[in-house]
Design a protein around this motif. Structure first.
Motif, mmCIF file in Angstrom:
data_model
loop_
_atom_site.group_PDB
_atom_site.id
_atom_site.type_symbol
_atom_site.label_atom_id
_atom_site.label_comp_id
_atom_site.label_asym_id
_atom_site.label_seq_id
_atom_site.Cartn_x
_atom_site.Cartn_y
_atom_site.Cartn_z
ATOM 1 N N GLU A 425 0.820 -1.216 0.000
ATOM 2 C CA GLU A 425 0.000 0.000 0.000
ATOM 3 C C GLU A 425 0.850 1.261 0.000
ATOM 4 N N PHE A 502 -7.932 4.307 -1.032
ATOM 5 C CA PHE A 502 -8.201 2.890 -0.805
ATOM 6 C C PHE A 502 -7.581 2.066 -1.925
ATOM 7 N N ASN A 504 -7.578 -1.025 -3.686
ATOM 8 C CA ASN A 504 -8.534 -2.122 -3.790
ATOM 9 C C ASN A 504 -7.847 -3.388 -4.294
#
Ligand code: GDP
Ligand code: MG
Length: 699
Positions: A425, A502, A504
């Motif tokens: 991330e 976010f 995903n």
């Protein structure tokens, strides 16, 4: 005033009123034997004594005398108002000359002019030589008309003294050349004390002008004839008849010249001579310089009449030319309702804008040369922006050591065999940030494109008349465009923000090479949830995705450079290259790491995952950003411009200010109207025959 002067002045008035400056009036060319009195005749016609005279061959080069009247009416009024200043009056009243070979040097004294003619003759034609190289002299006087006289060397039979043998022939050629000009009036000067039938001048004139349409013969030296002889028979056309006849004159004798008898005085004496002479008493009104002048005027008019059709044609051509020109300026008065006109102009402007964006306005030449309006925006989206985003390499600037460090740091104290989600991330978020500036730049480029359409691309002929309104429309359109920029940028930022908000990992297109994971993770703990793809394609896990993204690129491989060149005027475009270098910065102290074998596999896996995920982001941005720009910027502007302009500009009270005419166009139209008027007037005058024209001008 002398009749020739009157006539020429009138003709010049006509030509001036007809705006004809190039029309060449007839020249007066003297043809005669040596010492026949040519220079004397010219002097008495213009009533000025400035030509060298004498019994020898004095005139040895053509002398082109341009007489200029220095007073036009305006000038005369101006001078009159200054009349008290004595010097000006004196200078103006004294005729003066200027030689072409000494431009700028002015002569205020006829004696000096005469000397200069002699010197200049001598300079080129020494001694008794002759030269065809003309001396050009301008004479300025308020007593003269704009007229060209040509004094020529005298015809001769035999060379005198040590003159070259071909001299007579050369003079003959020179004289013929000047007399052959169809605009030349030939003054054929014949001394009365010779046999006319043998006059070389007469023969030459007859050769050049067989019908004597432009020949006037002058019999000089009547006073020197033998007693008991006279020129009556010749004058009465009984010897060698000529269309315009023969005019007898008595010019100044050499003695009178030497005694400073003026031309004006000599003309008075001449008049008395003919009135008192028993042979000429009864026909004295057909003798002398005054009658010569009158006859010359008639001949002058006749010649002008011949060239009149040409003048008429010129006037008509010019008139039509200026009338056409006038049409291009439009009506001087604004017809109809000003409010309607204002609305129409605003409507035309916004319509043209829409047309340029939508690409339906295809009737202008420029569409064949450049990308226009909407097509340029399309190009920005599909060529520049799309390719730029695709070309961003997510791995660029990432070293293996940096990746290891990142992994180590995110694992913290734990020793796991997985690549932690957090590591991934952090990496993805960092990379997404790299898209922000290119996306913003795409907005800015489209913004500038729209601005350039507003300021320079919309061409409405009618609007050029109203500069105030034009400025206003452009300014307000820009204001509206400016107001749209910020919201668009904000939205684009939000899109980039939301991408990194976010990550995903369950995105259906996110291909996770699970085989790698399985091999690394002995626990087979599928943290990604969506693992276990049926694909067993270890070596090249993302063939399909790769193709999907890059196939489009390959087809147009040759085009981008060319297209990008076209947009080179956007400095932002170049900045993209710099922006992308602004990559992830990592801790520095990584020298000491040695990479383990399993770590190498982890890195490989990490890179693969990153590539895959970033492809999803790229596709998303390539699709979304143009939509946002179209929605927030292009369509809003296109759809609301007209209403915005009407709301901001239309004020009935200010309509006169808004529709004030462009002063330059106003000026040009007035100038044009004046010209048309002048030519119409000239055409009307010239449509009459010439004698009536002279009357019209006189009254
Ligand atoms: P050009 O050589 O043909 O230019 O002749 P000029 O005008 O120089 O005249 C030659 C000479 O004749 C000058 O001395 C003049 O003064 C003189 N002359 C010219 N015309 C007449 C005239 O009608 N009567 C008299 N007595 N002498 C004249
Ligand atoms: Mg002469």
């Amino acid at each position: 005033m002398d009749s020739l002067i009157v006539v020429i002045n009138k003709i010049q008035d006509i030509l001036a009123s007809a705006k004809i400056t190039t029309f060449e009036l007839p020249q007066i060319v003297v043809v005669g034997e040596q010492s026949s009195g040519k220079s004397s005749v010219l002097e008495s016609i213009v009533k000025m004594d400035f030509l060298p005279r004498g019994n020898n061959i004095v005139t040895r080069r053509p002398l082109i005398l341009q007489l200029h009247n220095i007073f036009d009416k305006k000038e005369e009024r101006r001078k009159k108002s200054k009349e008290k200043k004595n010097e000006i009056r004196l200078e103006a009243e004294r005729p003066w000359g200027e030689f072409l070979h000494q431009k700028g040097k002015k002569y205020y004294n006829f004696e000096k002019i005469r000397q200069e003619i002699k010197d200049e003759t001598e300079r080129i034609a020494k001694g008794k030589e002759i030269s065809s190289k003309p001396i050009r002299l301008s004479i300025y006087s308020k007593d003269t008309v704009n007229l060209t006289l040509v004094d020529l060397p005298g015809l001769t039979n035999n060379p005198i003294g040590n003159q070259k043998k071909d001299l007579p022939e050369r003079i003959y050629k020179m004289v013929t050349q000047f007399a052959s000009n169809p605009r030349a009036l030939i003054l054929c000067v014949i001394p009365s004390n010779i046999d006319i039938a043998n006059s070389r001048a007469y023969k030459l004139a007859k050769t050049i002008d067989p019908d004597s349409e432009r020949t006037l013969a002058i019999l000089t030296k009547v006073d020197l004839m033998d007693e008991g002889t006279n020129v009556r028979d010749i004058i009465n056309g009984k010897v060698l008849p000529l269309r315009y006849g023969y005019v007898p004159v008595v010019n100044r004798s050499q003695k009178q010249v030497d005694n400073n008898v003026t031309v004006k005085k000599a003309i008075k004496l001449e008049k008395k001579y003919f009135q008192n002479h028993p042979s000429y008493q009864d026909i004295s009104d057909r003798c002398g310089t005054k009658y010569l002048s009158k006859t010359l005027s008639k001949l002058f008019i006749k010649r002008i009449e011949i060239f009149l059709p040409e003048v008429r044609r010129k006037v008509t051509t010019n008139k039509i030319k200026w009338e056409e020109q006038l049409k291009t300026f439009g009506q001087s008065k604004i017809d109809g309702n000003k409010n309607t006109l204002l609305m129409t102009l605003i409507f035309d402007f916004s319509k043209k804008f829409s047309a340029l964006i939508d690409g339906v306005d295809l009737y202008e030449d420029e569409h064949l040369k450049f990308l226009q309006g909407g097509s340029r925006i399309n190009h920005i989206f599909y060529e520049i922006f799309t390719n730029f985003i695709k070309d961003i390499d997510p791995l660029q600037g990432l070293t293996e050591k940096e990746l290891i460090l990142l992994m180590k740091n995110s694992k913290g104290t734990k020793k796991t065999l997985f690549i932690p989600d957090k590591t991934f991330e952090i990496l993805v978020k960092n990379k997404i940030e790299n898209f922000r500036v290119p996306c913003q730049n795409c907005v800015k480029i489209v913004f500038r494109e729209l601005d350039s359409i507003i300021t320079t691309k919309i061409k409405i002929e009618k609007l050029n008349r109203f500069l105030v309104l034009k400025e206003k429309i452009i300014q307000k359109s820009q204001n509206y465009l400016n107001s749209l920029l910020e919201p668009c940028i904000v939205f684009v930022n939000q899109i980039v923000d939301s991408e990194s908000a976010f990550i995903n990992l369950n995105h259906p297109d996110f291909k996770k090479p699970t085989d790698h994971i399985n091999r690394i993770s002995s626990n087979n703990n599928d943290t990604n949830g969506n693992g276990n793809n049926t694909t067993n394609n270890n070596n090249n896990p993302n063939v399909s995705n790769n193709q999907q993204i890059y196939s489009h690129r390959n087809i147009k491989k040759t085009s981008p450079i060319k297209f990008i060149d076209m947009l080179n005027d956007y400095p932002t475009n170049r900045n993209w290259q710099l922006d992308i270098k602004n990559t992830l910065t990592m801790p520095n102290n990584i020298k000491d790491f040695s990479i383990q074998k399993y770590e190498k596999q982890e890195i490989k896996l990490l890179k693969n995952l990153l590539m895959n995920y970033m492809k999803i982001v790229k596709i998303k941005l390539i699709d979304t950003i143009p939509k946002i720009i179209m929605f927030f910027l292009v369509n809003k502007l296109k759809d609301n411009l007209q209403n915005f302009l009407i709301e901001k500009i239309y004020q009935p009270k200010k309509i006169d200010i808004l529709l004030a005419e462009n002063p330059e166009i106003e000026r040009e139209r007035k100038n044009c109207e004046r010209k048309v008027h002048a030519y119409q007037k000239a055409e009307k005058i010239l449509s009459q025959d010439f004698s009536r024209i002279l009357n019209i001008i006189e009254n």
